[in-house]
Scaffold this motif. Structure first.
Motif, mmCIF file in Angstrom:
data_model
loop_
_atom_site.group_PDB
_atom_site.id
_atom_site.type_symbol
_atom_site.label_atom_id
_atom_site.label_comp_id
_atom_site.label_asym_id
_atom_site.label_seq_id
_atom_site.Cartn_x
_atom_site.Cartn_y
_atom_site.Cartn_z
ATOM 1 N N GLU A 211 0.849 -1.185 0.000
ATOM 2 C CA GLU A 211 0.000 0.000 0.000
ATOM 3 C C GLU A 211 0.890 1.242 0.000
ATOM 4 O OE1 GLU A 211 -2.903 -0.150 3.099
ATOM 5 O OE2 GLU A 211 -3.710 -2.081 2.430
ATOM 6 N N THR B 243 1.348 5.140 -0.152
ATOM 7 C CA THR B 243 0.541 6.307 0.214
ATOM 8 C C THR B 243 1.293 7.607 -0.042
ATOM 9 O OG1 THR B 243 -0.639 5.057 1.916
ATOM 10 C CG2 THR B 243 -0.688 7.455 2.095
ATOM 11 N N PHE C 293 -2.015 0.597 -4.835
ATOM 12 C CA PHE C 293 -1.760 -0.776 -4.418
ATOM 13 C C PHE C 293 -0.893 -1.468 -5.477
ATOM 14 C CE2 PHE C 293 -5.733 0.823 -2.786
ATOM 15 C CZ PHE C 293 -5.650 0.538 -1.430
ATOM 16 N N THR D 249 -3.842 6.469 -1.667
ATOM 17 C CA THR D 249 -3.066 5.237 -1.557
ATOM 18 C C THR D 249 -3.272 4.397 -2.812
ATOM 19 O OG1 THR D 249 -3.201 5.176 0.860
ATOM 20 C CG2 THR D 249 -2.741 3.089 -0.252
#
Length: 220
Positions: free
Chosen positions: A78, A80, A170, A168
């Motif tokens: 993740e 961010t 992925f 965020t």
């Protein structure tokens, strides 16, 4: 939609402006599944006007950075993007991030090239956002270094952008990644990228681009 000669920035921004201008009341909740963005028009590239004078960066301003994160082989990291010193100081952003192309972004819609994303606290009052994987006509600076890229653009009504996590993404770690491997995740400036307030303060924008900082993904 083919990128052709247009930049990912110009395309995504034009799409976002066109959809938010239509008066759709369904605000983006921060989940890709609830996106209000549609792809219904072509975009042409407009020539940029030559600046009349050199813009100097502000002495201080908003600071964008990418948080360091760790993930195991085969897991989803993740990634961010966060902002500080920006509380109620901005109303639009559009920027690219880059990463080694062995990492694969989780997609919202493969055909439309939209990337899964989750908006954070800084985007609480967002009027809409788009995230797109840049798949064609990447510059040699990226291809020669085996880098992929995602472009993110977001708009607010007035200067309602806040401090905190902006968005965020992925990214999937390869199954065969070795423990201790570090994958850099950085910002990449492309002409047309932006960070604005209602006043369109170019000195602030230049400060943002000169002071943003990337991060990394470390394999567990």
């Amino acid at each position: 939609m083919k990128m052709g000669r247009i930049t990912a920035a110009a395309a995504a921004l034009a799409i976002l402006v066109s959809t938010t201008a239509c008066g759709d009341k369904n605000k983006n909740s921060g989940s890709g599944e609830n996106s209000i963005i549609t792809y219904s028009q072509d975009v042409t590239e407009a020539p940029a006007a030559a600046p009349t004078e050199e813009i100097k960066a502000a002495e201080d301003g908003p600071r964008l950075f990418i948080k360091d994160v760790s993930a195991a082989p085969g897991e989803i990291a993740e990634v961010t993007v966060t902002i500080e010193n920006a509380e109620a100081k901005w109303n639009m952003c559009g920027f690219h991030i880059t990463y080694p192309n062995v990492l694969k972004p989780e997609m919202e819609d493969e055909e439309e090239r939209t990337v899964k994303r989750e908006l954070g606290d800084a985007s609480k009052y967002s009027n809409g956002s788009v995230a797109m994987e840049w798949q064609e006509n990447l510059p040699e600076e990226l291809t020669s270094n085996n880098l992929g890229s995602v472009f993110f653009v977001e708009m607010f009504e007035k200067d309602h952008g806040l401090d905190g996590d902006v968005v965020t993404f992925f990214l999937k770690i390869p199954e065969d990644a070795k423990s201790g491997t570090e994958y850099p995740v950085n910002f990449f400036y492309l002409e047309g990228d932006l960070f604005q307030n209602v006043a369109k303060d170019k000195a602030m924008e230049k400060y943002v681009f000169e002071n943003w900082k990337g991060g990394k993904i470390t394999v567990k």
